[in-house]
Design a protein around this motif. Sequence first.
Motif, PDB file in Angstrom:
ATOM      1  N   VAL A  93       0.999  -1.183  -0.045  1.00 25.54           N
ATOM      2  CA  VAL A  93       0.137  -0.451  -0.264  1.00 25.54           C
ATOM      3  C   VAL A  93       1.106   1.316  -0.107  1.00 25.54           C
ATOM      4  CG1 VAL A  93      -1.820   1.238   1.182  1.00 25.54           C
ATOM      5  CG2 VAL A  93      -1.729  -1.613   1.259  1.00 25.54           C
ATOM      6  N   PHE A  94       0.561   2.645  -0.872  1.00 27.06           N
ATOM      7  CA  PHE A  94       1.036   3.372  -0.919  1.00 27.06           C
ATOM      8  C   PHE A  94       0.288   4.629  -0.026  1.00 27.06           C
ATOM      9  CE2 PHE A  94       1.341   7.569  -2.212  1.00 27.06           C
ATOM     10  CZ  PHE A  94       2.885   8.061  -2.832  1.00 27.06           C
ATOM     11  N   VAL A  95       1.311   5.410   0.845  1.00 28.28           N
ATOM     12  CA  VAL A  95       0.904   6.285   1.864  1.00 28.28           C
ATOM     13  C   VAL A  95       1.463   7.660   1.441  1.00 28.28           C
ATOM     14  CG1 VAL A  95      -0.269   4.494   3.488  1.00 28.28           C
ATOM     15  CG2 VAL A  95       2.166   5.230   3.440  1.00 28.28           C
ATOM     16  N   PRO A  96       0.464   8.783   1.268  1.00 29.98           N
ATOM     17  CA  PRO A  96       1.121   9.818   0.954  1.00 29.98           C
ATOM     18  C   PRO A  96       1.905  10.885   2.235  1.00 29.98           C
ATOM     19  CG  PRO A  96      -1.302   9.704   1.198  1.00 29.98           C
ATOM     20  CD  PRO A  96      -0.860   8.901   1.797  1.00 29.98           C
ATOM     21  N   ALA A  97       2.493   9.995   3.419  1.00 31.33           N
ATOM     22  CA  ALA A  97       3.561  10.289   4.452  1.00 31.33           C
ATOM     23  C   ALA A  97       4.545   9.268   4.136  1.00 31.33           C
ATOM     24  CB  ALA A  97       2.273   9.673   5.772  1.00 31.33           C
ATOM     25  N   PRO A  98       5.509  10.026   5.330  1.00 31.87           N
ATOM     26  CA  PRO A  98       7.003   9.312   5.300  1.00 31.87           C
ATOM     27  C   PRO A  98       6.754   8.649   5.885  1.00 31.87           C
ATOM     28  CG  PRO A  98       6.692  12.003   6.510  1.00 31.87           C
ATOM     29  CD  PRO A  98       5.689  11.396   5.227  1.00 31.87           C
TER      30      PRO A  98
END
Length: 279
Positions: A5-10
């Motif tokens: 899963v790609f999440v928009p957070a470092p």
Amino acid sequence: MEHQVFVPAPAERIGAALADQTRVARAIPGLQQDAGAEPITGRLKLRVGGHSVTYRGTVRVTAREDGTYAVVGDATEARGTGAVKLALTLRLADTEGGCTVTAEGTADATGRITELPAETVTAAATRLLNRFLESLAADAGADEQPKPPADTTRTSVFETEIPPSALAPDADEDLDTDTGRDTGTDTDADTGIVTASTDGPTGDFADTGEPPAEAAHARRTMIGRSAEEVDHAPPRGRYAPVPAPQTVTATSALRWAAPAAALAVASAIVVSRALRKRR
């Protein structure tokens, strides 16, 4: 089981959120957590296709030395004898615009969920994991919002400078020392001395003691009608009473119909008697 899963957070933010049990419990969708329970304990309703199964159990997330995170869960059916055991490993990797979370592990289940198609169960578990990571990323992204500095000074309304009034004292003096035609004063052009005029207006009603008729009419118009007129006079304008509609009756028609009917009956009796005599 393996899912990415790609999440928009470092990755650093996601790791800090996974280390906080409170934020993990808040990110699990649909979890009814027991207050003050350690580790995370509560009820979770899992929707699989057209069915729903409620589980009650615990879950714990711990950080490992290699930078990964272990997720261990154990739950049983709230209504039934089925059980589920979960063991996952989460790996975080920074990418452009966020990070990629890779989940690897196994899940063993018994009970009602084993009677459902495997593809449907896998889709439900994947959807639950996606929503959990998205909620966790949103919680981690909330920490990145800039906070206002603590020493920000705010001006109180009581400290705001009030502009000077338009009616300055200089303006009043100019009006008083003008030509004197409007204020009833005379000014000597040579000496600049202001003298009050003693000539009063002519025709003032102060001499007679009674106001003229025009003044009385104006006062009556401004004040309005007297109390007696208000009590006895009918309302006017939109407050006037609306007359009741006149109903048309057939009294006039019945007034002439009764004598006509009596005359017709009498004529019939006379004619019938005359015919009998001739016979």
